[in-house]
Design a protein around this motif. Sequence first.
Motif, PDB file in Angstrom:
ATOM      1  N   GLY A  18      40.288  39.592  20.408  1.00 55.95           N
ATOM      2  CA  GLY A  18      41.226  39.245  19.356  1.00 55.95           C
ATOM      3  C   GLY A  18      41.735  37.824  19.426  1.00 55.95           C
ATOM      4  N   SER A  19      40.911  36.915  19.926  1.00 59.07           N
ATOM      5  CA  SER A  19      41.275  35.496  20.081  1.00 59.07           C
ATOM      6  C   SER A  19      42.458  35.293  21.026  1.00 59.07           C
ATOM      7  N   LEU A  20      42.686  36.229  21.941  1.00 60.28           N
ATOM      8  CA  LEU A  20      43.796  36.145  22.878  1.00 60.28           C
ATOM      9  C   LEU A  20      43.287  35.890  24.291  1.00 60.28           C
ATOM     10  N   PHE A  21      44.126  35.218  25.095  1.00 66.41           N
ATOM     11  CA  PHE A  21      43.775  34.939  26.489  1.00 66.41           C
ATOM     12  C   PHE A  21      44.589  35.762  27.482  1.00 66.41           C
ATOM     13  N   SER A  22      45.798  36.142  27.115  1.00 63.49           N
ATOM     14  CA  SER A  22      46.700  36.898  27.996  1.00 63.49           C
ATOM     15  C   SER A  22      46.994  36.121  29.281  1.00 63.49           C
ATOM     16  N   PRO A  23      47.666  34.963  29.174  1.00 68.73           N
ATOM     17  CA  PRO A  23      47.883  34.112  30.352  1.00 68.73           C
ATOM     18  C   PRO A  23      48.697  34.774  31.452  1.00 68.73           C
ATOM     19  N   ASP A  24      49.574  35.701  31.106  1.00 63.39           N
ATOM     20  CA  ASP A  24      50.403  36.363  32.117  1.00 63.39           C
ATOM     21  C   ASP A  24      49.808  37.674  32.617  1.00 63.39           C
ATOM     22  N   GLY A  25      48.625  38.013  32.138  1.00 58.30           N
ATOM     23  CA  GLY A  25      47.963  39.223  32.610  1.00 58.30           C
ATOM     24  C   GLY A  25      47.415  39.041  34.016  1.00 58.30           C
ATOM     25  N   THR A  26      47.265  40.138  34.751  1.00 52.71           N
ATOM     26  CA  THR A  26      46.739  40.055  36.107  1.00 52.71           C
ATOM     27  C   THR A  26      45.225  39.863  36.090  1.00 52.71           C
ATOM     28  N   VAL A  27      44.709  39.379  37.196  1.00 55.15           N
ATOM     29  CA  VAL A  27      43.283  39.161  37.372  1.00 55.15           C
ATOM     30  C   VAL A  27      42.737  40.275  38.263  1.00 55.15           C
ATOM     31  N   THR A  28      41.697  40.939  37.810  1.00 59.37           N
ATOM     32  CA  THR A  28      41.092  42.001  38.607  1.00 59.37           C
ATOM     33  C   THR A  28      40.107  41.422  39.614  1.00 59.37           C
ATOM     34  N   VAL A  29      39.717  42.257  40.566  1.00 57.82           N
ATOM     35  CA  VAL A  29      38.692  41.859  41.527  1.00 57.82           C
ATOM     36  C   VAL A  29      37.408  41.476  40.790  1.00 57.82           C
ATOM     37  N   ALA A  30      37.030  42.285  39.792  1.00 55.53           N
ATOM     38  CA  ALA A  30      35.806  42.015  39.030  1.00 55.53           C
ATOM     39  C   ALA A  30      35.869  40.666  38.337  1.00 55.53           C
ATOM     40  N   GLU A  31      37.020  40.338  37.759  1.00 54.53           N
ATOM     41  CA  GLU A  31      37.166  39.056  37.060  1.00 54.53           C
ATOM     42  C   GLU A  31      37.093  37.890  38.039  1.00 54.53           C
ATOM     43  N   ALA A  32      37.726  38.024  39.195  1.00 54.09           N
ATOM     44  CA  ALA A  32      37.698  36.947  40.187  1.00 54.09           C
ATOM     45  C   ALA A  32      36.281  36.719  40.715  1.00 54.09           C
ATOM     46  N   ASN A  73      30.296  45.340  50.990  1.00 54.98           N
ATOM     47  CA  ASN A  73      31.365  46.331  51.070  1.00 54.98           C
ATOM     48  C   ASN A  73      32.748  45.701  51.190  1.00 54.98           C
ATOM     49  N   GLN A  74      32.866  44.477  50.705  1.00 57.56           N
ATOM     50  CA  GLN A  74      34.143  43.768  50.854  1.00 57.56           C
ATOM     51  C   GLN A  74      35.255  44.407  50.035  1.00 57.56           C
ATOM     52  N   PHE A  75      34.924  44.946  48.855  1.00 61.77           N
ATOM     53  CA  PHE A  75      35.927  45.543  47.975  1.00 61.77           C
ATOM     54  C   PHE A  75      35.593  46.997  47.709  1.00 61.77           C
ATOM     55  N   ASP A  76      36.628  47.840  47.775  1.00 60.58           N
ATOM     56  CA  ASP A  76      36.430  49.263  47.538  1.00 60.58           C
ATOM     57  C   ASP A  76      36.411  49.604  46.057  1.00 60.58           C
ATOM     58  N   GLU A  77      37.058  48.770  45.251  1.00 62.61           N
ATOM     59  CA  GLU A  77      37.049  48.965  43.801  1.00 62.61           C
ATOM     60  C   GLU A  77      37.224  47.610  43.120  1.00 62.61           C
ATOM     61  N   TYR A  78      36.738  47.523  41.896  1.00 57.36           N
ATOM     62  CA  TYR A  78      36.712  46.236  41.204  1.00 57.36           C
ATOM     63  C   TYR A  78      37.653  46.175  40.002  1.00 57.36           C
ATOM     64  N   ASP A  79      38.233  47.290  39.630  1.00 57.52           N
ATOM     65  CA  ASP A  79      39.122  47.310  38.477  1.00 57.52           C
ATOM     66  C   ASP A  79      40.581  47.061  38.844  1.00 57.52           C
ATOM     67  N   THR A  83      44.527  40.341  45.070  1.00 60.93           N
ATOM     68  CA  THR A  83      45.644  39.628  45.663  1.00 60.93           C
ATOM     69  C   THR A  83      45.306  38.142  45.768  1.00 60.93           C
ATOM     70  N   ARG A  84      46.328  37.342  45.971  1.00 58.83           N
ATOM     71  CA  ARG A  84      46.108  35.909  46.076  1.00 58.83           C
ATOM     72  C   ARG A  84      45.266  35.564  47.313  1.00 58.83           C
ATOM     73  N   ALA A  85      45.471  36.303  48.408  1.00 56.66           N
ATOM     74  CA  ALA A  85      44.676  36.061  49.617  1.00 56.66           C
ATOM     75  C   ALA A  85      43.210  36.393  49.374  1.00 56.66           C
ATOM     76  N   GLU A  86      42.950  37.527  48.728  1.00 57.98           N
ATOM     77  CA  GLU A  86      41.575  37.909  48.417  1.00 57.98           C
ATOM     78  C   GLU A  86      40.922  36.897  47.490  1.00 57.98           C
ATOM     79  N   MET A  87      41.685  36.440  46.506  1.00 53.74           N
ATOM     80  CA  MET A  87      41.165  35.451  45.572  1.00 53.74           C
ATOM     81  C   MET A  87      40.791  34.161  46.292  1.00 53.74           C
ATOM     82  N   ALA A  88      41.625  33.742  47.243  1.00 50.76           N
ATOM     83  CA  ALA A  88      41.345  32.517  47.983  1.00 50.76           C
ATOM     84  C   ALA A  88      40.018  32.624  48.721  1.00 50.76           C
ATOM     85  N   GLN A  89      39.764  33.787  49.325  1.00 49.86           N
ATOM     86  CA  GLN A  89      38.506  33.972  50.045  1.00 49.86           C
ATOM     87  C   GLN A  89      37.302  33.917  49.104  1.00 49.86           C
TER      88      GLN A  89
END
Length: 220
Positions: A18-32, A73-79, A83-89
């Motif tokens: 819908g032409s939206l970005f959702s800047p305040d939405g969370t980032v999932t493991v899959a997205e990262a 096997n780093q992540f048990d689920e992707y949805d 976390t910020r630490a996981e994202m950094a890695q």
Amino acid sequence: ASEVKSAYELGFMNGVGGSLFSPDGTVTVAEAVTMASRVHASYGGTNIDSSTDGEWYAPYVKYAVTNKIISENQFDEYDRPITRAEMAQVFYASVPESYLAPVNNVDYLPDINEKADYRDEVLALYKAGVVMGNDEFGSFYPNNQIIRCEAAAIINRIALPENRLQKTLVDANYDDAYYLVNEAVTWGFSGASTQYDTPWQYDNRSRMAAVSNTANHIAD
């Protein structure tokens, strides 16, 4: 807005419909993982075949595993939110180490334990100017979730060295510093909580403080 625009135009992030970005939405493991894979492919001049009969992120996870951005096997689920630490890695592994040349002198962060398995990656991102924390001390809040506009800025700095930050942090390694709660507030200290991620050490020296072991809460 400029960070979102850049991340979209570079092909690292898409909108939510819908032409939206959702800047305040969370980032999932899959997205990262998808963002990290796209940066890696862009740096290496390769393409990722995104066609799949399964989950939309499956090709990106496969690419990330193949190129050692993540382990199988780093992540048990992707949805779930990452976390910020996981994202950094994940983001750190998206480019060669030589591409994260140091521009800052950072050897200590107030809320990163020296034994944390993500400490080296987080420090490398600080030194490279990819992230510089959420306050003058450089607090990273490793267990917090990250929102999409923050991820856009970080992934841009991973990919584009000219966007990286140079900053001198204030040393928060004080010998005897305390924070006193002086309002009617309850702070969660459970495993799911993120509100305790501060540079300050909890010290229940006041008899006015009420501590409930069953609720895992502290209240003034």
